[in-house]
Design an enzyme around this catalytic site. Sequence first.
Site, PDB file in Angstrom:
ATOM      1  N   GLY A 101       0.907  -1.250   0.043  1.00 31.83           N
ATOM      2  CA  GLY A 101       0.147  -0.062   0.151  1.00 31.83           C
ATOM      3  C   GLY A 101       0.812   1.155   0.010  1.00 31.83           C
ATOM      4  N   GLU A 124       2.473  -8.210  -1.727  1.00 29.87           N
ATOM      5  CA  GLU A 124       1.541  -8.549  -1.034  1.00 29.87           C
ATOM      6  C   GLU A 124       1.252 -10.206  -1.339  1.00 29.87           C
ATOM      7  OE1 GLU A 124       0.295  -4.279  -1.794  1.00 29.87           O
ATOM      8  OE2 GLU A 124       1.839  -5.829  -2.739  1.00 29.87           O
TER       9      GLU A 124
HETATM   10  N1  T1G Z   1       1.763  -3.764   9.053  1.00 35.83           N
HETATM   11  C1  T1G Z   1       1.826  -4.145  10.433  1.00 35.83           C
HETATM   12  N2  T1G Z   1       3.031  -4.204  11.047  1.00 35.83           N
HETATM   13  C2  T1G Z   1       4.205  -4.126  10.195  1.00 35.83           C
HETATM   14  C3  T1G Z   1       4.034  -3.987   8.837  1.00 35.83           C
HETATM   15  C4  T1G Z   1       2.787  -3.818   8.191  1.00 35.83           C
HETATM   16  N3  T1G Z   1       2.662  -3.870   6.975  1.00 35.83           N
HETATM   17  N4  T1G Z   1       5.281  -4.069   8.427  1.00 35.83           N
HETATM   18  C5  T1G Z   1       6.185  -4.092   9.453  1.00 35.83           C
HETATM   19  N5  T1G Z   1       5.408  -4.363  10.597  1.00 35.83           N
HETATM   20  C6  T1G Z   1       5.776  -4.537  11.971  1.00 35.83           C
HETATM   21  C7  T1G Z   1       6.567  -5.916  12.321  1.00 35.83           C
HETATM   22  O1  T1G Z   1       5.643  -6.678  12.578  1.00 35.83           O
HETATM   23  C8  T1G Z   1       7.521  -5.248  13.343  1.00 35.83           C
HETATM   24  O2  T1G Z   1       6.660  -5.450  14.769  1.00 35.83           O
HETATM   25  C9  T1G Z   1       7.992  -3.856  13.012  1.00 35.83           C
HETATM   26  O3  T1G Z   1       6.901  -3.503  12.243  1.00 35.83           O
HETATM   27  C10 T1G Z   1       9.197  -3.720  12.524  1.00 35.83           C
HETATM   28  O4  T1G Z   1       9.110  -4.587  11.265  1.00 35.83           O
HETATM   29  C11 T1G Z   1      -3.758  -3.134   0.017  1.00 35.83           C
HETATM   30  C12 T1G Z   1      -3.119  -4.882   1.728  1.00 35.83           C
HETATM   31  C13 T1G Z   1       8.736  -2.757   6.024  1.00 35.83           C
HETATM   32  C14 T1G Z   1      10.673  -3.819   5.207  1.00 35.83           C
HETATM   33  O5  T1G Z   1       4.447  -6.704   3.133  1.00 35.83           O
HETATM   34  O6  T1G Z   1       8.570  -6.211   4.566  1.00 35.83           O
HETATM   35  O7  T1G Z   1      -0.252  -3.069   1.499  1.00 35.83           O
HETATM   36  O8  T1G Z   1       7.911  -7.340  15.835  1.00 35.83           O
HETATM   37  O9  T1G Z   1      11.294  -6.074  12.093  1.00 35.83           O
HETATM   38  O10 T1G Z   1      13.331  -5.289   9.340  1.00 35.83           O
HETATM   39  O11 T1G Z   1      -2.198  -3.399  -1.135  1.00 35.83           O
HETATM   40  O12 T1G Z   1       8.734  -4.965   7.964  1.00 35.83           O
HETATM   41  O13 T1G Z   1       8.358  -4.855  16.271  1.00 35.83           O
HETATM   42  O14 T1G Z   1       6.259  -5.803  16.979  1.00 35.83           O
HETATM   43  O15 T1G Z   1      10.160  -6.226   9.692  1.00 35.83           O
HETATM   44  O16 T1G Z   1      13.252  -3.008   9.230  1.00 35.83           O
HETATM   45  C15 T1G Z   1       2.299  -5.150   2.407  1.00 35.83           C
HETATM   46  C16 T1G Z   1       6.019  -5.880   5.187  1.00 35.83           C
HETATM   47  C17 T1G Z   1       1.371  -4.955   3.137  1.00 35.83           C
HETATM   48  C18 T1G Z   1       5.999  -5.045   3.945  1.00 35.83           C
HETATM   49  C19 T1G Z   1      10.810  -3.235   7.669  1.00 35.83           C
HETATM   50  N6  T1G Z   1       3.710  -4.708   3.096  1.00 35.83           N
HETATM   51  N7  T1G Z   1       6.969  -5.193   5.933  1.00 35.83           N
HETATM   52  O17 T1G Z   1      11.608  -4.385   7.918  1.00 35.83           O
HETATM   53  O18 T1G Z   1      11.380  -4.346  10.225  1.00 35.83           O
HETATM   54  S1  T1G Z   1      -0.095  -5.738   2.718  1.00 35.83           S
HETATM   55  C20 T1G Z   1       4.536  -5.548   3.258  1.00 35.83           C
HETATM   56  C21 T1G Z   1       8.321  -5.620   5.883  1.00 35.83           C
HETATM   57  C22 T1G Z   1      -0.764  -4.185   1.758  1.00 35.83           C
HETATM   58  C23 T1G Z   1      -2.260  -3.289   0.130  1.00 35.83           C
HETATM   59  C24 T1G Z   1      -2.010  -4.429   0.756  1.00 35.83           C
HETATM   60  C25 T1G Z   1       9.193  -4.820   6.698  1.00 35.83           C
HETATM   61  C26 T1G Z   1       9.927  -3.563   6.302  1.00 35.83           C
HETATM   62  P1  T1G Z   1       7.190  -5.606  16.010  1.00 35.83           P
HETATM   63  P2  T1G Z   1      10.459  -5.283  11.077  1.00 35.83           P
HETATM   64  P3  T1G Z   1      12.566  -4.156   9.191  1.00 35.83           P
END
Ligand code: T1G
Length: 698
Positions: A101, A124
């Site tokens: 997003g 995603e």
């Molecule tokens: N939502 C909620 N929490 C999230 C999050 C997210 N998207 N991304 C990370 N966290 C939390 C994670 O659980 C951790 O929590 C903390 O943030 C730090 O993350 C409509 C529906 C961005 C590259 O797939 O790949 O958008 O353990 O340890 O190594 O199209 O996080 O500390 O409690 O991973 O620096 C699509 C997912 C969503 C990216 C950072 N987005 N995130 O990495 O930190 S679906 C993703 C990552 C979407 C739309 C659809 C990585 C990061 P805690 P971290 P990091």
Amino acid sequence: MTDPVRYDREGDVALITVANPPVNALGHAVRQGLVAAIERFEADDARIAVILGEGRLFIGGADISEFGKPPADPWLPDVVNRIEAATKPVVAAIHGAALGGGLEVALGCHYRVALPGTKLGLPEVTLGILPGAGGTQRTPRLTGLPKALEMITSGTPVDPKTAQEIGLIDRVGEGDARSAGLAYARDLLEQGAERRPVGALPKPAADADAVAATEATLQKTAKGLVSPFHAMKAVVAASEMEIDAGLAEERRLFNELMETPQREGLIHAFFLERKVSQLPEIDGVAPRELSKVGVIGGGTMGAGIATAALLAGLTVTLIERDDEAAAKARGTIEKNLAGAVKRGKLAEAKRDAILSDAFATSTDYSALSDADLAIEAVFESMEVKKEVFGQLDAVMKPGAVLATNTSYLDIDEIAGSTSRPADVIGLHFFSPAHVMKLLEVVVADKTANDVTATAFALAKKLRKIAVRAGVCDGFIGNRILSHYRGAADRMVLEGASPYQVDSALRDFGFAMGPYAVADLAGLDIGFMTRQRKEATRDPRDVVPTWADELYHMGRLGQKTGRGYYIYEGGARTGEPDPEVEALVAQAREAAGVIPRSFTDGEIQRRYMAAMVNEGARVVGEGIAQRPLDVDAVKLFGYGFPRYRGGPMKWADMTGLAGLLDDIRAWEKDDPYFWAPAPLLEQLVSDNTNFDSLNGWER
Ligand code: T1G
């Protein structure tokens, strides 16, 4: 709570900053804040707006922790459409990462600048869904169909240079996001640039070849997965429909995926990967110094561990019994590093520097006198282990960590043989140690918390998933393995073919079934494990005597070209061997078993029930602290299909009550093997599930 979206002015430029740590996820308040900011921008006299993220990245995507909860307005697709509809130009200034997003918000803007090192992607599909805020419709309008198909069906991010080349962004900026955004906005004002909605761009050209190529790739890379195929359909719709119809089709496909168990399994895997290292005993505990590492033993495991440490930037001294063995170990490590160079994971110059400056071998333990950590990886005998730990105890500096890579020996006993049991811990790597992601951190009775914290810090440096385990035979992974292997051998003795068992479990989602895995590991390993356990084995355990026969026939699996399967010309996948079926038939006869048939479904059910039942015992006894630890071990060390979330998650989604009913039914025929785990019975009677024990805060 401070407003997660700030609005500031810098002359003619409105700055809209998303500030929602840790990753600026697009939670409800952020979505509301963005819409309010755009409305404020339209109402005031700013001539152009810049959206940027505070902290280490732009936006990490939708807030995944909101999934499964009732959706709250404004929905993300509407927020993106609102940004795109702004009456004046909007720029996205991107740094660190724009994912899911987050990238879709940037695609809703009229112009995009990104800083070097930024990850731009739509991952995603790795969460079992697809880009649901216009990404499947706007991306191909900028990049064309082939690039969009590649990005969205793989979920792999691109760097800014590539993003500019494929048209995803307009400029690679300099400095920080604020200054790069301001500079670009001012240039656009100077050029009299107008708002430029991506959604208004023409449909991307259809491209049947690209679609066919994507389909062919997914058939190989996305076996068993649903989301990549749905994502492909959504992107193709962009070449067939006008934007509004395309967005509606994207939403329809998105909603379908939201209802799939794969989505639940993959999101569980996403969060457990981050939660598994969060343990009360190391919370706020500083790890010890960790730069110089000693590895004792240069066999396959020792050399792999040394390679992993070298690739993580640690200096390594490897101890071997003599110069010849030390030279052999250096050869294996050089081969491992050459493999990393070949895979593009390591530059040649870096490899040379590692071998000349960071790696040394010795036959003298005193070479480890200033090492921070020693990892022993010698032959699996308690006597040999104690001899090595005696040497380490004598030479290692105070405060050094002494670790063993044993895969089953009693670490309390090893620790007890030293003068510093608090500094002893188990670091159970999986072969090949420089490739496999899992590391079982086995905490002994006297292990100090900062030693455990040091082990988890090491895992982070090695980019591994560390899972805390208690001391027992086989810790978490191998203990549970021996149980579901037992279930497989029981089914084979009762009439199932080893090949049917393997194919049923491939259909379940495993890359390989247990008998193909046995061939890969080597049937000598299994034989030696059975030999080791013979003295303490319960007579009610089923011994796969057919496998002992294969061992005695010198058929050790892939490494000898024949085991359960026949591997012609060094092939990695083998053909079933009728001689094995004959050996199994002899075993049945000897055991007086009248063989019966099994359905694939029953094979999967019994295999998984055995895995979950033993998993429940392991959690019940505290060997694993949470069910998610069992899931992590099976996902990252034993090839469990990620989209099922792990065995304990699978059990929750399947229904514990039904599983317990099956186990109790099987217990009637085999009370020894199928005794239900007390924890499983407790959860069913409390009408709750394994996930309730995982301690999620979200
Ligand atoms: N939502 C909620 N929490 C999230 C999050 C997210 N998207 N991304 C990370 N966290 C939390 C994670 O659980 C951790 O929590 C903390 O943030 C730090 O993350 C409509 C529906 C961005 C590259 O797939 O790949 O958008 O353990 O340890 O190594 O199209 O996080 O500390 O409690 O991973 O620096 C699509 C997912 C969503 C990216 C950072 N987005 N995130 O990495 O930190 S679906 C993703 C990552 C979407 C739309 C659809 C990585 C990061 P805690 P971290 P990091």
